[in-house]
Design a protein around this motif. Structure first.
Motif, PDB file in Angstrom:
ATOM      1  N   ASP A  21       0.863  -1.264  -0.117  1.00 45.11           N
ATOM      2  CA  ASP A  21      -0.164   0.023   0.051  1.00 45.11           C
ATOM      3  C   ASP A  21       0.952   1.177  -0.107  1.00 45.11           C
ATOM      4  O   ASP A  21       0.594   2.310  -0.602  1.00 45.11           O
ATOM      5  N   ALA A  22       1.827   1.248   0.763  1.00 41.62           N
ATOM      6  CA  ALA A  22       2.648   2.452   1.068  1.00 41.62           C
ATOM      7  C   ALA A  22       3.599   2.640  -0.322  1.00 41.62           C
ATOM      8  O   ALA A  22       4.101   1.603  -0.628  1.00 41.62           O
ATOM      9  N   PRO A  23       3.845   3.909  -0.587  1.00 44.02           N
ATOM     10  CA  PRO A  23       4.793   4.236  -1.440  1.00 44.02           C
ATOM     11  C   PRO A  23       6.386   3.598  -1.189  1.00 44.02           C
ATOM     12  O   PRO A  23       6.635   3.961  -0.078  1.00 44.02           O
ATOM     13  N   CYS A  24       6.979   2.982  -2.008  1.00 46.44           N
ATOM     14  CA  CYS A  24       8.223   2.454  -1.640  1.00 46.44           C
ATOM     15  C   CYS A  24       9.468   2.844  -2.810  1.00 46.44           C
ATOM     16  O   CYS A  24       9.570   1.788  -3.568  1.00 46.44           O
ATOM     17  N   PRO A  25      10.071   3.965  -2.809  1.00 44.93           N
ATOM     18  CA  PRO A  25      10.850   4.371  -3.875  1.00 44.93           C
ATOM     19  C   PRO A  25      12.322   3.495  -3.680  1.00 44.93           C
ATOM     20  O   PRO A  25      12.684   3.468  -2.551  1.00 44.93           O
ATOM     21  N   VAL A  26      12.781   3.092  -4.838  1.00 45.96           N
ATOM     22  CA  VAL A  26      13.856   2.446  -4.909  1.00 45.96           C
ATOM     23  C   VAL A  26      14.879   3.012  -5.806  1.00 45.96           C
ATOM     24  O   VAL A  26      14.420   3.674  -6.870  1.00 45.96           O
ATOM     25  N   ALA A  27      16.358   2.645  -5.860  1.00 42.78           N
ATOM     26  CA  ALA A  27      16.944   3.020  -6.953  1.00 42.78           C
ATOM     27  C   ALA A  27      17.433   1.751  -7.744  1.00 42.78           C
ATOM     28  O   ALA A  27      17.871   0.775  -7.430  1.00 42.78           O
ATOM     29  N   ALA A  28      16.706   1.922  -8.806  1.00 45.81           N
ATOM     30  CA  ALA A  28      17.020   0.736  -9.683  1.00 45.81           C
ATOM     31  C   ALA A  28      16.480   1.220 -11.148  1.00 45.81           C
ATOM     32  O   ALA A  28      16.214   2.346 -11.590  1.00 45.81           O
ATOM     33  N   ASP A  29      16.993   0.185 -12.112  1.00 44.95           N
ATOM     34  CA  ASP A  29      16.600   0.525 -13.599  1.00 44.95           C
ATOM     35  C   ASP A  29      15.017   0.411 -13.841  1.00 44.95           C
ATOM     36  O   ASP A  29      14.577  -0.728 -13.756  1.00 44.95           O
ATOM     37  N   PRO A  30      14.341   1.358 -14.054  1.00 46.26           N
ATOM     38  CA  PRO A  30      12.876   1.157 -14.356  1.00 46.26           C
ATOM     39  C   PRO A  30      12.380   0.333 -15.292  1.00 46.26           C
ATOM     40  O   PRO A  30      11.524  -0.598 -14.975  1.00 46.26           O
ATOM     41  N   THR A  31      13.118  -0.017 -16.359  1.00 47.78           N
ATOM     42  CA  THR A  31      12.550  -0.911 -17.305  1.00 47.78           C
ATOM     43  C   THR A  31      12.815  -2.615 -16.744  1.00 47.78           C
ATOM     44  O   THR A  31      11.987  -3.328 -16.920  1.00 47.78           O
ATOM     45  N   LEU A  32      14.134  -2.613 -16.464  1.00 46.67           N
ATOM     46  CA  LEU A  32      14.298  -3.978 -15.682  1.00 46.67           C
ATOM     47  C   LEU A  32      13.765  -4.314 -14.790  1.00 46.67           C
ATOM     48  O   LEU A  32      13.156  -5.346 -14.422  1.00 46.67           O
ATOM     49  N   LEU A  33      13.312  -3.314 -13.885  1.00 43.37           N
ATOM     50  CA  LEU A  33      12.707  -3.572 -12.749  1.00 43.37           C
ATOM     51  C   LEU A  33      11.202  -4.052 -12.919  1.00 43.37           C
ATOM     52  O   LEU A  33      10.673  -4.901 -12.354  1.00 43.37           O
ATOM     53  N   ALA A  34      10.615  -3.350 -13.961  1.00 46.41           N
ATOM     54  CA  ALA A  34       9.193  -3.723 -14.061  1.00 46.41           C
ATOM     55  C   ALA A  34       8.995  -4.934 -14.584  1.00 46.41           C
ATOM     56  O   ALA A  34       8.359  -5.699 -14.741  1.00 46.41           O
ATOM     57  N   VAL A  35      10.189  -5.467 -15.578  1.00 42.72           N
ATOM     58  CA  VAL A  35      10.043  -6.829 -16.090  1.00 42.72           C
ATOM     59  C   VAL A  35      10.423  -7.991 -15.110  1.00 42.72           C
ATOM     60  O   VAL A  35       9.763  -9.026 -15.024  1.00 42.72           O
ATOM     61  N   LEU A  36      11.090  -7.614 -14.289  1.00 40.18           N
ATOM     62  CA  LEU A  36      11.412  -8.297 -13.105  1.00 40.18           C
ATOM     63  C   LEU A  36      10.187  -8.683 -12.213  1.00 40.18           C
ATOM     64  O   LEU A  36      10.131  -9.837 -11.783  1.00 40.18           O
ATOM     65  N   VAL A  37       9.812  -7.659 -11.799  1.00 40.65           N
ATOM     66  CA  VAL A  37       8.485  -7.924 -10.910  1.00 40.65           C
ATOM     67  C   VAL A  37       7.472  -8.503 -11.515  1.00 40.65           C
ATOM     68  O   VAL A  37       6.916  -9.434 -10.861  1.00 40.65           O
ATOM     69  N   ARG A  38       7.269  -8.400 -12.835  1.00 43.96           N
ATOM     70  CA  ARG A  38       6.061  -9.127 -13.436  1.00 43.96           C
ATOM     71  C   ARG A  38       6.642 -10.757 -13.449  1.00 43.96           C
ATOM     72  O   ARG A  38       5.839 -11.428 -13.416  1.00 43.96           O
ATOM     73  N   ASN A  39       8.129 -10.913 -13.798  1.00 42.23           N
ATOM     74  CA  ASN A  39       8.540 -12.231 -13.961  1.00 42.23           C
ATOM     75  C   ASN A  39       8.249 -12.875 -12.782  1.00 42.23           C
ATOM     76  O   ASN A  39       7.984 -14.079 -12.637  1.00 42.23           O
ATOM     77  N   LEU A  40       8.752 -12.527 -11.476  1.00 36.21           N
ATOM     78  CA  LEU A  40       8.652 -12.945 -10.218  1.00 36.21           C
ATOM     79  C   LEU A  40       7.272 -13.582  -9.670  1.00 36.21           C
ATOM     80  O   LEU A  40       6.824 -14.465  -9.424  1.00 36.21           O
TER      81      LEU A  40
END
Length: 198
Positions: free
Chosen positions: A63-82
């Protein structure tokens, strides 16, 4: 329906191939502030129908915003993949739990954790705030973790995708000694660096 399913599978394969092709290039991933919680909510919303079609119980705590330092494109693919892998490799009626939470990482790695940029930078430090994405399921688990972390598609190659996105990975059974043992994949990411005032 068969045509639609084929298009979905083809699109997923193209995304994986594009991601792997990017990892093969000499281009360094671009790390920027990204809301991991928002990315995770989006992925779970997209994949929830697949879980429901298998009568799986999928839950989300982000629920709460959780900003991280990451590559936006690779992170989006990674989250979906997991999330997709947890649904795909778990049987009908299984439980899939997804959470994004703030944690403190201490120097040194936990059992099952693979080294990554964040872990390397933690050397010599006692504790620091991190954001952790946890995806757990009640499926068959992984019998050979080192082999599964090698490069490839599906569950194989997850280590490299987490590392490329800027995080560290830990893998463990959801319930040690249980049958099936299930699986917990935890990816930790650093918080964005603060820009000095002035």
């Amino acid at each position: 329906q068969a045509t639609l399913d084929g298009c979905v599978r083809a699109n997923r394969l193209v995304q994986q191939l594009l991601t792997l092709a990017r990892l093969d290039t000499a281009e360094a991933p671009t790390h920027a502030p990204v809301d991991l919680a928002a990315l995770t909510r989006h992925s779970v919303a997209e994949l929830a129908p697949a879980a429901l079609s298998k009568q799986q119980d999928i839950s989300l705590d982000a629920d709460a915003p959780c900003p991280v330092a990451a590559d936006p494109t690779l992170l989006a693919v990674l989250v979906r993949n997991l999330v997709d892998n947890a649904i795909r490799y778990s049987p009908e009626g299984a439980q899939v739990q997804v959470a994004v939470q703030a944690v403190e990482q201490r120097a040194g790695r936990t059992a099952g954790q693979a080294a990554g940029p964040a872990a390397e930078q933690a050397a010599g430090q006692t504790a620091r705030p991190m954001v952790q994405l946890v995806v757990s399921d009640s499926g068959p688990g992984i019998t050979d973790v080192p082999q599964a972390l090698q490069r490839g598609n599906g569950r194989a190659g997850i280590h490299q995708r987490v590392w490329a996105a800027g995080g560290d990975l830990a893998v463990a059974p959801a319930q040690a000694g249980a049958t099936p043992p299930g699986l917990v994949l935890s990816a930790q990411f650093e918080l964005p660096r603060r820009t000095p005032a002035g």
